[in-house]
Design a protein around this motif. Structure first.
Motif, PDB file in Angstrom:
ATOM      1  N   TRP A 227      35.720  38.641  39.757  1.00 50.53           N
ATOM      2  CA  TRP A 227      34.853  39.811  39.882  1.00 50.53           C
ATOM      3  C   TRP A 227      34.117  39.901  41.209  1.00 50.53           C
ATOM      4  N   ALA A 230      36.546  41.641  43.516  1.00 52.77           N
ATOM      5  CA  ALA A 230      36.710  43.017  43.032  1.00 52.77           C
ATOM      6  C   ALA A 230      35.510  43.880  43.404  1.00 52.77           C
ATOM      7  N   ALA A 231      34.300  43.311  43.291  1.00 54.04           N
ATOM      8  CA  ALA A 231      33.093  44.042  43.670  1.00 54.04           C
ATOM      9  C   ALA A 231      33.078  44.328  45.168  1.00 54.04           C
ATOM     10  N   ARG A 234      35.246  47.267  46.179  1.00 55.31           N
ATOM     11  CA  ARG A 234      34.713  48.596  45.863  1.00 55.31           C
ATOM     12  C   ARG A 234      33.599  49.026  46.812  1.00 55.31           C
ATOM     13  N   ASP A 243      35.629  45.169  56.873  1.00 53.22           N
ATOM     14  CA  ASP A 243      36.308  45.157  55.574  1.00 53.22           C
ATOM     15  C   ASP A 243      37.038  43.831  55.352  1.00 53.22           C
ATOM     16  N   ARG A 247      36.002  41.053  52.537  1.00 57.19           N
ATOM     17  CA  ARG A 247      36.983  40.683  51.517  1.00 57.19           C
ATOM     18  C   ARG A 247      37.277  39.182  51.557  1.00 57.19           C
TER      19      ARG A 247
END
Length: 288
Positions: A227, A230-231, A234, A243, A247
């Motif tokens: 998670w 994944a967070a 987003r 980015d 990540r």
């Protein structure tokens, strides 16, 4: 047999204290990880340093370095026609340079210091939860270009890249201050757990419930491997390198949280089993 009001109050009080103990433990464990790996410079550098070897990050870094050096160095106009290919070659080769690991580590140290610095004043807000300062790596590129051209290549005045949208000196500094008290939170959790046991009618059951709660905290930590990245995916991006950095950092953070949760998971399981054993022993004594 129906519970007497006094026994019911003891049970409810014990349950409330146990719940508060688990909440304090979860906050304390999360705060300890954040303090060690994000707030403390050494932990942040250790967490983010391996990103330097990531192929996607190296590509994004190379493109960003080209933009930084060609756009803001102030080289003479007569060099513009052939300076960009030199910059691209130097930027592409910088990750293979012997000084690259040290430059990247210094970049992380500067970025950490800049990120956790107080905002200068209300008129000039610092809008990034993390600011990546590429100065040391840009210096490597500039040195490589300067050596090829036989001239000194001036560095851009600003080599920082903003990542995120939370003001420095505000919420971020507040979080940094709060998490550094993680030892107090864990001590409070221990005190609350002891009080829950003292108030309990069936202490074996309370021990088992506390163990089950710690087990749940450990499981949630294991799930962070999924998670947290994944967070991060987003979150709105600010640039290609931002980015990729976010990540990659999120993936490493999630994996590290999961590994750090294994002792919590094992500890919760041991306490759960101990509680069940204590309750079985107490039940046999009552029947005897």
């Amino acid at each position: 047999m129906d519970l007497q009001p006094k026994d019911l109050m003891r049970t409810l009080l014990s349950a409330l204290l146990a719940f508060l103990a688990l909440c304090a433990a979860a906050i304390g464990l999360a705060s300890a990880w954040i303090d060690e790996n994000l707030v403390q410079e050494s932990g942040f550098v250790a967490l983010a340093a391996p990103l330097a070897e990531d192929a996607d990050f190296q590509m994004a870094l190379s493109d960003s370095l080209v933009e930084e050096v060609t756009g803001r160095t102030g080289l003479p106009d007569r060099l513009d026609s052939f300076v960009e290919p030199l910059v691209r070659n130097a930027a592409g080769a910088v990750t293979e340079a012997s000084g690259y690991p040290a430059a990247w580590s210094e970049t992380l140290r500067l970025s950490h210091a800049f990120t956790f610095a107080q905002a200068p004043d209300a008129a000039e807000p610092a809008p990034a939860v993390l600011t990546l300062d590429l100065g040391p790596v840009v210096q490597l590129v500039a040195d490589g270009i300067g050596g090829g051209l036989g001239v000194d290549v001036p560095l851009p005045e600003d080599t920082t890249i903003d990542i995120g949208s939370i003001e420095r000196g505000g919420l971020l500094s507040g979080v940094a201050d709060v998490v550094q008290s993680w030892a107090l939170y864990l001590a409070g959790a221990g005190i609350l757990a002891v009080l829950a046991l003292l108030a309990a009618r069936r202490r074996g059951t309370t021990v088992a419930l506390l163990g089950a709660g710690v087990l749940v905290i450990g499981v949630l930590g294991l799930l962070a491997r999924e998670w947290v990245p994944a967070a991060a995916a987003r979150a709105p991006g600010t640039s290609a390198i931002a980015d990729v950095f976010v990540r990659g950092l999120a993936e490493r953070a999630g994996a590290d949280i999961a590994v750090s949760s294994l002792p919590v998971l094992v500890g919760g399981l041991v306490v759960l089993v101990l509680g069940v054993v204590l309750q079985l022993v107490a039940g046999r004594r009552r029947r005897a």
